[in-house]
Design an enzyme around this catalytic site. Sequence first.
Site, short mmCIF file in Angstrom:
data_model
loop_
_atom_site.label_atom_id
_atom_site.label_comp_id
_atom_site.label_asym_id
_atom_site.label_seq_id
_atom_site.Cartn_x
_atom_site.Cartn_y
_atom_site.Cartn_z
N ASP A 18 -28.49 20.62 7.15
CA ASP A 18 -27.60 20.03 6.15
C ASP A 18 -28.36 19.52 4.93
O ASP A 18 -27.79 18.88 4.07
CB ASP A 18 -26.77 18.89 6.78
CG ASP A 18 -27.64 17.79 7.35
OD1 ASP A 18 -28.88 17.83 7.16
OD2 ASP A 18 -27.10 16.88 8.01
N GLU A 44 -30.82 17.27 4.82
CA GLU A 44 -31.47 15.96 4.90
C GLU A 44 -32.96 16.15 5.21
O GLU A 44 -33.35 17.04 5.94
CB GLU A 44 -30.79 15.09 5.96
CG GLU A 44 -29.36 14.75 5.57
CD GLU A 44 -28.71 13.67 6.44
OE1 GLU A 44 -29.37 13.19 7.37
OE2 GLU A 44 -27.54 13.34 6.17
N HIS A 99 -43.92 10.92 -20.62
CA HIS A 99 -43.21 11.34 -21.83
C HIS A 99 -43.19 10.25 -22.91
O HIS A 99 -43.34 10.54 -24.10
CB HIS A 99 -41.78 11.75 -21.47
CG HIS A 99 -40.99 12.22 -22.64
ND1 HIS A 99 -41.32 13.35 -23.34
CD2 HIS A 99 -39.89 11.71 -23.25
CE1 HIS A 99 -40.46 13.51 -24.33
NE2 HIS A 99 -39.59 12.53 -24.30
N ASP A 110 -42.50 17.90 -33.01
CA ASP A 110 -41.53 16.96 -33.58
C ASP A 110 -42.21 15.63 -33.78
O ASP A 110 -43.38 15.46 -33.48
CB ASP A 110 -40.27 16.86 -32.71
CG ASP A 110 -40.59 16.43 -31.29
OD1 ASP A 110 -41.53 15.63 -31.08
OD2 ASP A 110 -39.90 16.92 -30.37
N LYS A 130 -37.40 18.16 -37.85
CA LYS A 130 -36.12 18.82 -38.00
C LYS A 130 -35.20 17.93 -38.82
O LYS A 130 -35.09 16.74 -38.55
CB LYS A 130 -35.51 19.03 -36.61
CG LYS A 130 -34.46 20.10 -36.57
CD LYS A 130 -34.25 20.62 -35.14
CE LYS A 130 -34.45 19.52 -34.12
NZ LYS A 130 -34.36 19.99 -32.73
N ARG A 148 -31.39 17.73 -41.12
CA ARG A 148 -30.20 18.36 -41.66
C ARG A 148 -30.06 18.02 -43.12
O ARG A 148 -30.14 16.86 -43.50
CB ARG A 148 -28.95 17.88 -40.90
CG ARG A 148 -28.66 18.81 -39.73
CD ARG A 148 -27.35 18.48 -39.14
NE ARG A 148 -27.41 17.11 -38.61
CZ ARG A 148 -26.44 16.56 -37.91
NH1 ARG A 148 -25.36 17.26 -37.64
NH2 ARG A 148 -26.55 15.34 -37.47
N THR A 152 -37.56 24.68 -21.00
CA THR A 152 -36.95 26.00 -21.25
C THR A 152 -37.68 26.76 -22.36
O THR A 152 -37.35 27.91 -22.62
CB THR A 152 -35.49 25.84 -21.71
OG1 THR A 152 -35.49 25.06 -22.92
CG2 THR A 152 -34.65 25.11 -20.67
N GLY A 159 -37.56 26.15 -25.54
CA GLY A 159 -36.83 26.13 -26.81
C GLY A 159 -37.57 25.42 -27.93
O GLY A 159 -37.65 25.94 -29.06
N THR A 160 -38.11 24.26 -27.65
CA THR A 160 -38.82 23.52 -28.69
C THR A 160 -39.97 24.33 -29.26
O THR A 160 -40.16 24.41 -30.49
CB THR A 160 -39.37 22.20 -28.09
OG1 THR A 160 -38.27 21.42 -27.64
CG2 THR A 160 -40.17 21.42 -29.11
#
Lengths: 322, 322, 322, 322, 322, 322
Positions: free
Chosen positions: C38, C40, C131, C170, C193, C195, C224, C226-227
């Site tokens: 299960d 555990e 981080h 960043d 980044k 806008r 992933t 992406g950065t």
Amino acid sequence: MNHEIVLLSGTSHPGLAEAIARELGVRPGIRTITRFPDGEIEVRLDEPVRDREALLIQPTGPPVNDNLMELLTLADACRRSAAARITAVVPYFGYARADKRRGRREPITASLVAQLVEAAGVDRLLTIDLHAPQIEGFFRIPVDSLTAVPTLRQAIRERLPEDAVVVSPDTGRVAMATDYARRLGLPVAILHKQRTSGTETAVTHVVGDVRDRPCLIIDDMISTGGTIARAVEALLGTGARPEIVVAATHGLFVGEAWKTLGHPAIRDVFVTDSVVPAQSDRRLKTVGVGPLVAAAIRRLLGGGSLSELYHEVPDFHRLEPS
Amino acid sequence: MNHEIVLLSGTSHPGLAEAIARELGVRPGIRTITRFPDGEIEVRLDEPVRDREALLIQPTGPPVNDNLMELLTLADACRRSAAARITAVVPYFGYARADKRRGRREPITASLVAQLVEAAGVDRLLTIDLHAPQIEGFFRIPVDSLTAVPTLRQAIRERLPEDAVVVSPDTGRVAMATDYARRLGLPVAILHKQRTSGTETAVTHVVGDVRDRPCLIIDDMISTGGTIARAVEALLGTGARPEIVVAATHGLFVGEAWKTLGHPAIRDVFVTDSVVPAQSDRRLKTVGVGPLVAAAIRRLLGGGSLSELYHEVPDFHRLEPS
Amino acid sequence: MNHEIVLLSGTSHPGLAEAIARELGVRPGIRTITRFPDGEIEVRLDEPVRDREALLIQPTGPPVNDNLMELLTLADACRRSAAARITAVVPYFGYARADKRRGRREPITASLVAQLVEAAGVDRLLTIDLHAPQIEGFFRIPVDSLTAVPTLRQAIRERLPEDAVVVSPDTGRVAMATDYARRLGLPVAILHKQRTSGTETAVTHVVGDVRDRPCLIIDDMISTGGTIARAVEALLGTGARPEIVVAATHGLFVGEAWKTLGHPAIRDVFVTDSVVPAQSDRRLKTVGVGPLVAAAIRRLLGGGSLSELYHEVPDFHRLEPS
Amino acid sequence: MNHEIVLLSGTSHPGLAEAIARELGVRPGIRTITRFPDGEIEVRLDEPVRDREALLIQPTGPPVNDNLMELLTLADACRRSAAARITAVVPYFGYARADKRRGRREPITASLVAQLVEAAGVDRLLTIDLHAPQIEGFFRIPVDSLTAVPTLRQAIRERLPEDAVVVSPDTGRVAMATDYARRLGLPVAILHKQRTSGTETAVTHVVGDVRDRPCLIIDDMISTGGTIARAVEALLGTGARPEIVVAATHGLFVGEAWKTLGHPAIRDVFVTDSVVPAQSDRRLKTVGVGPLVAAAIRRLLGGGSLSELYHEVPDFHRLEPS
Amino acid sequence: MNHEIVLLSGTSHPGLAEAIARELGVRPGIRTITRFPDGEIEVRLDEPVRDREALLIQPTGPPVNDNLMELLTLADACRRSAAARITAVVPYFGYARADKRRGRREPITASLVAQLVEAAGVDRLLTIDLHAPQIEGFFRIPVDSLTAVPTLRQAIRERLPEDAVVVSPDTGRVAMATDYARRLGLPVAILHKQRTSGTETAVTHVVGDVRDRPCLIIDDMISTGGTIARAVEALLGTGARPEIVVAATHGLFVGEAWKTLGHPAIRDVFVTDSVVPAQSDRRLKTVGVGPLVAAAIRRLLGGGSLSELYHEVPDFHRLEPS
Amino acid sequence: MNHEIVLLSGTSHPGLAEAIARELGVRPGIRTITRFPDGEIEVRLDEPVRDREALLIQPTGPPVNDNLMELLTLADACRRSAAARITAVVPYFGYARADKRRGRREPITASLVAQLVEAAGVDRLLTIDLHAPQIEGFFRIPVDSLTAVPTLRQAIRERLPEDAVVVSPDTGRVAMATDYARRLGLPVAILHKQRTSGTETAVTHVVGDVRDRPCLIIDDMISTGGTIARAVEALLGTGARPEIVVAATHGLFVGEAWKTLGHPAIRDVFVTDSVVPAQSDRRLKTVGVGPLVAAAIRRLLGGGSLSELYHEVPDFHRLEPS
């Protein structure tokens, strides 16, 4: 535990920290304490404390809030740097008089400070002549409250006439006065302030025979000097010989203290160097507590008994409320 | 919970406490705060707080340790007097910049303060523009960090040329600069201090186009003014028009701040009254946060949502480390 | 404390645990970890830990919740079996990016995890390139956050052209980029980044000169991809030479990461083995952190200083908000 | 306390959360739960919880660690958003069987989970048919463990021959079997596994008369089905009629459960919907616990008594160790 | 940790404390325990405990509340006097049967006691044959629950006929009976009390073959003797030979216990000296647990494994709820 | 909070609990408290407490440990049954005299009891004339210490000659004596026990004029009567009129108390019914505290101010150590 020790001090009393280090024969730990222009304290430990026994020397005399915060940040730095154990050595414990609410909506600041000290990671506390013995119970960590009475007695003895009387300036200091008296072989007198019913003025009564005798007024601390000044007045009014010695463990002497203590009958004022006095005076005699604190630390570390550095307590107690 | 509220304030900012009370239409709670000659704080609540919602208004600007200790003793008094809930309203949260160890044996004083505040019995915290959003995570109690950006934007707008650029003085304020820019409909520029390899001197780079444009330098706080002064220098050096407006939530202006900010290109300096500035200046424009704090308290008590008083955050986040 | 050590590992990264044991010259502790049908987790320690120094090696990469729970049950088993001290060695600390609420009703999961780890009886934490440095303040136990930058630099150096630029993808990684740059003797560039007001699309600005130069994009982690992909695009768009090296401490490579990182300009991707990558690729170069962790453990146990395994921080800080 | 309620659920059992909401006549609270590509959970509450009574519906069946972590992050989000009270509604409480160390160096995971749940800020727990009643003592917050026996009895009754015997599959379920038997007016039999001295094989003894009688085997949960399968074998071996009904509160049916439960004598398997079964089968009959949970919540909120939703306990107890 | 040990005992069982000291070859620590005329306990440690390993020997048999309070005050004295570690040695753990609420508004007193013991500063607990193994989970400190089964088996063996059967007096003691049986090479029988539906009287069933065989009834404790007396009656009623031996770890024998146990078939009653029996009897045989406790303490201090002093547990467990 | 209240009492003083219920006009809550033959306490609440305001009436007079444990189990039952708030009403707080270590390795039992009470889940404490005001600081929960002085004064007044003197039997009761004196419009005298240097015998000094005047000796409690007997002797020795009234809040009268108090000069002994006296006497006059406690509870619940039920404290304090 046989951890290496590291002796760190705040900025409240560098001389005392050095004296303790000297007595212990250890090098003072290197740390940097900075005050930003906005008053914030910054602390940095410049040598490892990891798995060491950290001793933080910091009496919390004036400015009490700054000194307390320095102690707390030092403790936090030691904890985050993984000190094995953190002992706060606070010879003078500020806010000790705020040990109760007096029927009003108040904080119990001494209890709050105990919680702050524990929250910052302190593992045990070493202090001297705590204002009230109950304050130990505000803590859950071990507290060792040493007594400076034997230290002061040494210094006082040679300045004290043989027929002196030990005087407790109010009913709260009777235990301490009795300890002095026992160690000096002298009788005790007690002052007690009392309002006659219907009147506004409190009259100070003297319990014990002081007529024509020199007096040793004792107290745990002198702040503005008011208590002592009122005691002197009461003693002389009752016929004491104008030959008065004063002894207190903690000598703050804030505000107009020396003016308040200006009466010529006051010959000597003995205090320890548990805290840096705001102002000094010709009559001030200071006795170092470095040896006392160092002796306690040696026992703390070596596992020896501290109880002989405590107040002696007579053995006929507590069959009834004491 | 529909408890009656009692609004108590420390001594750090009486004007703000009054403004909040006025906005809320409540009478300020009566309390006595005394400083003993030795600097110890004594607090007494002169009206009941039992089962009431206690709000303690006390920014912890300079003198930070005294103001913090006042807050803690007020909280202890409320807790011991059985307040239903204790909310610390600390518009300026001192020690916020001490939010990390920087590779050294240091305290994390902001985290320590969080623990002290919780140890004193505070149930939740209301603050404005916290230096780093992670500080909320130092607490286990709810923290509401409001933003003063909309409040300041109102005041700034009429003094700001239409072609201005919003400038973040370093990489830590980009989120705040972006928030200003979005609300003002302006572009952003970022300053970044960088040492060329091998040299001692750090050069400030300007990211974004500021040539011939007036600038709005924003920050969360101004302490000595150094950051702003360096930003002005860098902007002018890159060709910005000598027409600079400065905006920060918290204006401490300690030490020689106004001298440091003496450059004639600086036209206006906008701050809120979250804290009492050490010194003022002709160019200082202060915007009250009383209405903002009062709006938050009204929602706290009425169960309404505070989130619209928070910073707006763009929605494309955290697919990768942000 | 000179306790015998016992090195226990969860199942999240057996190779790393072995590497650390080998470096330390100790036998891995014997334990059984079973998963019931299960799901555990059942843990059993097959050798004594009583009064031993227990080190639990368990990065909390994917599957993060299972790995975290394994760590917590191991800690509970050690605590109930009376280990002298429990050190969680979590080279990759999952949920670190959830370090703040972003103006919304959210958990601060990294702070929650800190509380869970403490609730399970962990006495201290060893991790790598956390981080955000503020995460240390979520803990009340000591946290040592090592840096893998020197370890990666060694490996990178031979693959990196001499005229390369270190790129922070960043504004949150500027400190790390600066650390790489200092150690490699290279300049820094920063991506930001932004806008344009009124538009929907965020444009990435490049701060610093990258024209015709090869780039080293650094980050604390790659999830992933992406950065990094967006950074590559921005750099090439600004004229960087299509010769890009990527370096990150933690390489998860989940989902379509390698497809996302498919751009031919990306020559090498350096990561450590702090966590087992979901998928690998020809361009992936992995550097072992076993020696780094072992060195830290040796100092933890021997009482030596860890601070030289931390990030180096320049000394001109915090006169103003940083 | 008359706080408005907000009913929030994790993702482990959406159907049950809806059923409870429907029964209570309240709208389910709006929240977003996301899984990042790396498996980390992200939670966001999309409506206010401030000063509301938050109910978190989340059974911790498989995947237990993910479901537990979802519960903890939901609780942390509610706490940080200042919910008035947080009730975890965990109809199936995972890890309940890990309620003791069995003479070995193991965690007590059920106790650990209790600590984690409290650390995350949960104020009380509502659950159903807890594996061992002692688990309540692992918590310091109030725990209400409801019983589903009356709910199941309703459904079972029509499928059960009148001469059936209630069978406890081992000595740990005797109290539950007795509760069923009392409510159904049937006798009890108990199975007990025992190794003959010197042999390896354990033989299951049947206590009570089952010869030629149909059986109702009860249990608190069915995981892989092994316990039930062994019970069936033992019952048939002792001459029970091959007409067996099975009832359990929690039906997980993981792995090969239905194959293990393949014996044709098993006519019906009754469980509640406290948890989503891994696999289903033609013989599975599911009874909803929504009404039971809703009834409990109604009493929790209205201050009514829950004790009639508990197991009934006979009154001749504890003069001697029970 | 190689701290010197100090063995302190309360007044509940001086003989056991001496036996343990003798076995360990250490001098019992000197302490004074006084009862005031009003019943308050006063404790004083007459030798240092600072940085020592303090072992507090105090079974909490009757009078349980006085004995528990003595244990707590001893722990508080050790903590305030800075003992390195405080181990409560509580061979008989009072209130262990109060380990659950039984569907009613009750305390879980065993869990409460665990919290009191931890609140008083106890660092770990050593006990024998805890009533339910889940009680370990009430504690967050390490608990070692030893078994006295091997100790009793030695003594029993010579008085026990070879064809005896080990009898568990109810379903709660099956694990213990199995442990005895395995160590003695004998079969097990189980008693189970059951009410026939519709009747008031509970009938005790005997599981296993006892016809014409002598019986060894085992239990964890004997308080009033009722459980044993009922077991004897059931066994003889099923045809057991009237030759019964009784064995229990803890022998309290309160109230009319020996009268209740008066049946002539009961030949011997074996218990350990974990607690001082209220009354004795000719048939009572007491086996000392001093050597067992001393062996455990030796391993506690030397870092050895205690697990061989635990109950043995068969290895086929927990695939299904056990 | 407007929760319904439920008034529960332990068995230590049923009469007082009834008196309080009668004064409040509420029905006493139904609960069952059983003592097992082995002395263990079993508690069951026979009506709901969920979300109610639970008041636990239980003075902790002799047998103090049993009464304390009853209080703790009642609190645990209330907590687990989800009471909204638990107020311990402990008119006489046992162990209050154990409020300090006296230079020896001792517990601080009053502080320990505070921790136990908090560990059991008590939210606030109501008590009367606490032995030392510092004991409030041992708690972190709110403590209200009422005074019975006005209650006793009513009763005393008619039995007291107009020229009486209020006598504090030692220096610890001066504040209480002063409070009586102020309320009665009488002068104060203080007794002080003192050893002449070199001798063994302590002589009691009388401070204040008692010659030919009747005396009212006051104390917080009478246990064995020794303190009062010694005071009587000293007063008569100093010439007081043999017409003595005694008043104390708490009358335990344990051991030979009435024999000790046999002196014919003692006319009346006034106490409250805060605790059940061990023995009574013809001279004993008991005043009920039911109305006082009920008044306090009414204010607790209604949010009114309790401070007028506290001791009055004169306003010239703490400029110097008091």
